[in-house]
Design a protein around this motif. Sequence first.
Motif, PDB file in Angstrom:
ATOM      1  N   HIS A  21       0.865  -1.180   0.000  1.00  0.00           N
ATOM      2  CA  HIS A  21       0.000   0.000   0.000  1.00  0.00           C
ATOM      3  C   HIS A  21       0.896   1.224   0.000  1.00  0.00           C
ATOM      4  O   HIS A  21       1.903   1.264   0.707  1.00  0.00           O
ATOM      5  N   THR A  22       0.536   2.220  -0.792  1.00  0.00           N
ATOM      6  CA  THR A  22       1.311   3.449  -0.883  1.00  0.00           C
ATOM      7  C   THR A  22       0.463   4.606  -0.394  1.00  0.00           C
ATOM      8  O   THR A  22      -0.670   4.779  -0.839  1.00  0.00           O
ATOM      9  N   VAL A  23       1.016   5.397   0.514  1.00  0.00           N
ATOM     10  CA  VAL A  23       0.338   6.596   1.018  1.00  0.00           C
ATOM     11  C   VAL A  23       1.260   7.769   0.735  1.00  0.00           C
ATOM     12  O   VAL A  23       2.438   7.748   1.097  1.00  0.00           O
ATOM     13  N   TYR A  36       3.829   0.211   2.628  1.00  0.00           N
ATOM     14  CA  TYR A  36       3.834  -0.814   3.664  1.00  0.00           C
ATOM     15  C   TYR A  36       3.124  -2.056   3.168  1.00  0.00           C
ATOM     16  O   TYR A  36       2.321  -2.016   2.245  1.00  0.00           O
ATOM     17  N   ARG A  37       3.451  -3.165   3.824  1.00  0.00           N
ATOM     18  CA  ARG A  37       2.824  -4.447   3.502  1.00  0.00           C
ATOM     19  C   ARG A  37       2.878  -5.306   4.763  1.00  0.00           C
ATOM     20  O   ARG A  37       3.876  -5.333   5.478  1.00  0.00           O
ATOM     21  N   GLY A  38       1.796  -5.993   5.005  1.00  0.00           N
ATOM     22  CA  GLY A  38       1.763  -6.949   6.106  1.00  0.00           C
ATOM     23  C   GLY A  38       1.901  -6.348   7.489  1.00  0.00           C
ATOM     24  O   GLY A  38       2.596  -6.906   8.331  1.00  0.00           O
ATOM     25  N   VAL A  39       1.261  -5.210   7.712  1.00  0.00           N
ATOM     26  CA  VAL A  39       1.308  -4.598   9.038  1.00  0.00           C
ATOM     27  C   VAL A  39      -0.076  -4.697   9.676  1.00  0.00           C
ATOM     28  O   VAL A  39      -1.072  -4.940   9.006  1.00  0.00           O
ATOM     29  N   THR A  40      -0.124  -4.501  10.961  1.00  0.00           N
ATOM     30  CA  THR A  40      -1.398  -4.521  11.680  1.00  0.00           C
ATOM     31  C   THR A  40      -2.218  -3.296  11.289  1.00  0.00           C
ATOM     32  O   THR A  40      -1.668  -2.290  10.828  1.00  0.00           O
ATOM     33  N   PRO A  41      -3.536  -3.354  11.474  1.00  0.00           N
ATOM     34  CA  PRO A  41      -4.362  -2.178  11.178  1.00  0.00           C
ATOM     35  C   PRO A  41      -3.929  -0.931  11.961  1.00  0.00           C
ATOM     36  O   PRO A  41      -3.963   0.179  11.435  1.00  0.00           O
ATOM     37  N   LYS A  45      -2.636   2.563  10.256  1.00  0.00           N
ATOM     38  CA  LYS A  45      -3.228   3.858  10.608  1.00  0.00           C
ATOM     39  C   LYS A  45      -2.136   4.853  11.009  1.00  0.00           C
ATOM     40  O   LYS A  45      -2.167   6.016  10.603  1.00  0.00           O
ATOM     41  N   ARG A  46      -1.161   4.399  11.788  1.00  0.00           N
ATOM     42  CA  ARG A  46      -0.061   5.260  12.217  1.00  0.00           C
ATOM     43  C   ARG A  46       0.769   5.726  11.014  1.00  0.00           C
ATOM     44  O   ARG A  46       1.113   6.907  10.900  1.00  0.00           O
ATOM     45  N   LEU A  47       1.079   4.814  10.098  1.00  0.00           N
ATOM     46  CA  LEU A  47       1.868   5.157   8.920  1.00  0.00           C
ATOM     47  C   LEU A  47       1.112   6.126   8.011  1.00  0.00           C
ATOM     48  O   LEU A  47       1.703   7.058   7.459  1.00  0.00           O
ATOM     49  N   THR A  48      -0.187   5.922   7.868  1.00  0.00           N
ATOM     50  CA  THR A  48      -1.000   6.817   7.056  1.00  0.00           C
ATOM     51  C   THR A  48      -1.014   8.216   7.662  1.00  0.00           C
ATOM     52  O   THR A  48      -0.871   9.221   6.954  1.00  0.00           O
ATOM     53  N   ALA A  49      -1.173   8.287   8.970  1.00  0.00           N
ATOM     54  CA  ALA A  49      -1.173   9.590   9.645  1.00  0.00           C
ATOM     55  C   ALA A  49       0.177  10.283   9.488  1.00  0.00           C
ATOM     56  O   ALA A  49       0.238  11.497   9.268  1.00  0.00           O
ATOM     57  N   GLN A  50       1.249   9.521   9.567  1.00  0.00           N
ATOM     58  CA  GLN A  50       2.583  10.098   9.434  1.00  0.00           C
ATOM     59  C   GLN A  50       2.800  10.623   8.009  1.00  0.00           C
ATOM     60  O   GLN A  50       3.346  11.701   7.816  1.00  0.00           O
ATOM     61  N   ALA A  51       2.370   9.888   7.012  1.00  0.00           N
ATOM     62  CA  ALA A  51       2.575  10.294   5.632  1.00  0.00           C
ATOM     63  C   ALA A  51       1.742  11.510   5.254  1.00  0.00           C
ATOM     64  O   ALA A  51       2.182  12.363   4.481  1.00  0.00           O
TER      65      ALA A  51
END
Length: 57
Positions: A21-23, A36-41, A45-51
């Motif tokens: 997934h690309t954000v 990211y790939r294969g991470v917990t929900p 959510k944390r990675l999306t917020a950071q990006a």
Amino acid sequence: MAQQTIRDRLTDALAFFAGQHTVRCPHPGCIVRIRYRGVTPAEAKRLTAQATDHTHH
């Protein structure tokens, strides 16, 4: 959303087919993206917020 080049769109599509997934940061001109790939929900959510929070990069 920032203007994406054909190369950016192609690499995003290839990553998608590879299960990633690309954000991207929505700020115009910002080139930050997180894949990211294969991470917990919760981690997704944390990675999306950071990006998407341009004040952190």
